[in-house]
Design an enzyme around this catalytic site. Structure first.
Site, PDB file in Angstrom:
ATOM      1  N   HIS A   9       0.655  -1.292  -0.094  1.00 35.29           N
ATOM      2  CA  HIS A   9      -0.076   0.004   0.089  1.00 35.29           C
ATOM      3  C   HIS A   9       0.711   1.296  -0.153  1.00 35.29           C
ATOM      4  O   HIS A   9       2.079   1.242   0.351  1.00 35.29           O
ATOM      5  CB  HIS A   9      -0.940  -0.046   1.235  1.00 35.29           C
ATOM      6  N   GLY A  10       0.124   2.362  -0.428  1.00 35.51           N
ATOM      7  CA  GLY A  10       0.831   3.733  -0.371  1.00 35.51           C
ATOM      8  C   GLY A  10       1.103   4.197   1.165  1.00 35.51           C
ATOM      9  O   GLY A  10       0.618   3.301   1.921  1.00 35.51           O
ATOM     10  N   SER A  12       1.075   5.233   4.704  1.00 37.65           N
ATOM     11  CA  SER A  12      -0.171   5.380   5.619  1.00 37.65           C
ATOM     12  C   SER A  12       0.296   6.447   6.716  1.00 37.65           C
ATOM     13  O   SER A  12       1.398   7.000   6.742  1.00 37.65           O
ATOM     14  CB  SER A  12      -0.393   4.133   6.268  1.00 37.65           C
ATOM     15  N   ARG A  60      -5.716   0.652   4.337  1.00 37.20           N
ATOM     16  CA  ARG A  60      -4.788   1.160   3.543  1.00 37.20           C
ATOM     17  C   ARG A  60      -4.305   0.430   2.221  1.00 37.20           C
ATOM     18  O   ARG A  60      -3.854   0.783   1.120  1.00 37.20           O
ATOM     19  CB  ARG A  60      -3.535   1.472   4.348  1.00 37.20           C
ATOM     20  N   GLU A  87      -1.282  -7.076   7.544  1.00 40.08           N
ATOM     21  CA  GLU A  87      -0.141  -6.971   8.029  1.00 40.08           C
ATOM     22  C   GLU A  87       0.075  -7.960   9.250  1.00 40.08           C
ATOM     23  O   GLU A  87      -0.889  -8.457   9.750  1.00 40.08           O
ATOM     24  CB  GLU A  87       0.152  -5.493   8.547  1.00 40.08           C
ATOM     25  N   ARG A  88       1.439  -8.223   9.383  1.00 35.10           N
ATOM     26  CA  ARG A  88       1.728  -8.999  10.572  1.00 35.10           C
ATOM     27  C   ARG A  88       1.063  -8.476  11.984  1.00 35.10           C
ATOM     28  O   ARG A  88       1.020  -6.886  11.986  1.00 35.10           O
ATOM     29  CB  ARG A  88       3.091  -9.191  10.619  1.00 35.10           C
ATOM     30  N   HIS A  89       0.501  -8.990  12.780  1.00 28.58           N
ATOM     31  CA  HIS A  89       0.000  -8.432  14.154  1.00 28.58           C
ATOM     32  C   HIS A  89       1.072  -8.138  14.709  1.00 28.58           C
ATOM     33  O   HIS A  89       2.139  -8.658  15.161  1.00 28.58           O
ATOM     34  CB  HIS A  89      -0.805  -9.402  14.755  1.00 28.58           C
ATOM     35  N   LYS A  98       8.207   3.946  16.804  1.00 27.83           N
ATOM     36  CA  LYS A  98       9.399   3.205  16.495  1.00 27.83           C
ATOM     37  C   LYS A  98      10.818   3.701  17.247  1.00 27.83           C
ATOM     38  O   LYS A  98      11.464   2.785  17.894  1.00 27.83           O
ATOM     39  CB  LYS A  98       9.653   3.241  14.928  1.00 27.83           C
ATOM     40  N   HIS A 182       0.868  -5.719   2.271  1.00 24.62           N
ATOM     41  CA  HIS A 182       1.519  -5.031   3.545  1.00 24.62           C
ATOM     42  C   HIS A 182       3.074  -5.469   3.469  1.00 24.62           C
ATOM     43  O   HIS A 182       3.235  -6.367   3.005  1.00 24.62           O
ATOM     44  CB  HIS A 182       0.876  -5.235   4.999  1.00 24.62           C
TER      45      HIS A 182
HETATM   46  C1  DG2 Z   1       4.406  -1.632   8.814  1.00 28.25           C
HETATM   47  C2  DG2 Z   1       5.482  -2.440   8.339  1.00 28.25           C
HETATM   48  O1  DG2 Z   1       3.359  -2.248   7.915  1.00 28.25           O
HETATM   49  O2  DG2 Z   1       6.321  -2.287   9.525  1.00 28.25           O
HETATM   50  O3  DG2 Z   1       2.831  -2.582  10.613  1.00 28.25           O
HETATM   51  O4  DG2 Z   1       4.266  -0.976  10.993  1.00 28.25           O
HETATM   52  O5  DG2 Z   1       3.277  -2.464   5.387  1.00 28.25           O
HETATM   53  O6  DG2 Z   1       1.332  -1.938   6.708  1.00 28.25           O
HETATM   54  O7  DG2 Z   1       2.991  -0.198   6.759  1.00 28.25           O
HETATM   55  P1  DG2 Z   1       2.492  -1.778   6.506  1.00 28.25           P
HETATM   56  C3  DG2 Z   1       3.885  -1.922  10.428  1.00 28.25           C
HETATM   57  P2  DG2 Z   1       7.897  -2.662   9.800  1.00 28.25           P
HETATM   58  O8  DG2 Z   1       7.688  -4.122   9.975  1.00 28.25           O
HETATM   59  O9  DG2 Z   1       8.660  -2.125   8.363  1.00 28.25           O
HETATM   60  O10 DG2 Z   1       8.413  -2.009  11.110  1.00 28.25           O
END
Ligand code: DG2
Length: 249
Positions: A9-10, A12, A60, A87-89, A98, A182
Site C-alpha cells: 500500500h501507499g 499510511s 490502506r 499486515e503481521r500483527h 518506532k 503490506h
Molecule cells: C508496517 C511495517 O506495515 O512495519 O505494520 O508498522 O506495510 O502495513 O505499513 P505496513 C507496520 P515494519 O515491519 O517495516 O516495521
C-alpha cells in the site's frame, strides 16, 4: 509464463508518523494516494491488465487497490479481501513510535521484532485484543484464531493458506493477478516464492507503492522478478526502503 504483481500500500498515516501499525486500520496520507495513483499509471503504461485482485481487510491496502484500479480503468474486476493478507500483527507495539520503542528496548531487540523470522513482539493488551475480537471485520475468524502478536513465520503460515486456496487456483486458470498488501505479508510471500531461508529475510524490505512483478512458470516457480518504475524494470533487491524510483536518477 504467468505474471503476478505485488504492491505494498501507499504511505499510511502511521508510516508517516513512524509508528508500528500491524492490524491498526489507518488510512493513506496524501502521499499514499499519489503513490497508488502513480503505481496504477506505471502499470497501465507498461500494458498490464488484471482479471482479479486480492487484498487484506485493512483500508490502506484496499484503498491503494481502488486508486490503482481506477487509474487503470479496471474498477470492474473482482476484488477478494481476506484477513489472511493483513499486515503481521505487531502485538503491543501497535501504535507506538518506532524511535521511542528503540530508546526503551534497544536497537537489537527492536530489529529482532521487526526483521527476524521467528521472534514475536510482546502480546497486545487484553483490552486491545477485545477490540480486535469485537471488530466485525474479524467476526468470521473465530476468537481463538485472532492473534495476540505474530512473528513473520506466523504471518507466512496464515498467508500461505490463502495463497494455496485462492491465489494458486487463479494463477493456474491463467488469470492475471494483483495482490495489494503490506510490508510483512509481502515479505512472507516473497520469502516463500524465492525460497529464502529464515536468516535471509532480515534485510528484505518492500517499499510502498512500487509494483513488484513476478514472472512464474507453469508450476508457479519464479523465473524472474523486478520492480516496475517509470523508467522501466529494476532488479527486485536493489531498492532501499523508504524511497521511490527516482533514486535511479
Ligand atoms: C508496517 C511495517 O506495515 O512495519 O505494520 O508498522 O506495510 O502495513 O505499513 P505496513 C507496520 P515494519 O515491519 O517495516 O516495521
Amino acid at each position: 509464463m504467468k505474471k503476478l504483481v505485488f504492491i505494498r500500500h501507499g504511505q499510511s498515516h502511521y508510516n508517516l508518523e513512524n509508528r508500528f501499525t500491524g492490524w491498526k486500520d489507518v488510512d493513506l496520507t496524501d502521499e499514499g494516494y499519489n503513490g497508488a495513483r502513480e503505481a496504477g499509471s506505471i502499470l497501465k503504461k507498461h500494458g498490464f491488465i488484471f482479471d482479479i485482485a486480492h487484498t487484506s481487510v485493512l483500508k490502506r491496502a484496499i484503498r491503494t487497490l481502488w486508486i490503482l484500479l481506477h487509474e487503470m480503468d479496471l474498477m470492474w474486476i473482482p476484488i477478494q479481501k481476506s484477513w489472511r493478507l493483513n499486515e503481521r500483527h505487531y502485538g503491543s507495539l501497535q501504535g507506538m513510535d518506532k524511535d521511542e520503542v528503540i530508546a526503551k528496548f534497544g536497537e537489537e531487540q527492536v530489529n529482532e521484532w521487526r526483521r527476524s523470522a521467528s521472534v514475536r513482539p510482546p502480546d497486545i493488551s487484553p483490552e486491545e485484543h477485545f477490540r480486535d475480537v469485537s471488530d466485525p471485520k474479524y467476526a468470521s475468524i473465530g476468537k481463538e484464531r485472532i492473534p495476540l502478536s505474530e512473528s513473520l513465520l506466523d504471518t507466512e503460515e496464515r498467508a500461505l493458506v490463502y495463497w494455496n486456496e485462492q491465489i494458486v487456483p487463479s494463477l493456474k486458470h491463467n488469470q492475471r493477478v494483483i495482490i495489494s498488501a503490506h510490508g510483512n505479508t509481502l515479505r512472507a510471500l516473497v520469502k516463500y516464492l524465492d525460497n529464502i531461508p529464515d536468516d535471509g529475510v532480515v534485510s528484505l524490505n518492500i517499499p510502498n507503492s512500487i509494483p513488484l512483478v513476478y514472472e512464474l512458470d507453469d508450476n508457479l516457480k519464479p523465473i524472474r522478478h523486478y520492480y516496475l518504475c517509470q523508467d522501466g524494470e529494476i532488479p527486485h533487491d536493489s531498492i532501499p526502503l523508504h524511497t521511490d524510483c527516482d533514486w535511479m536518477g
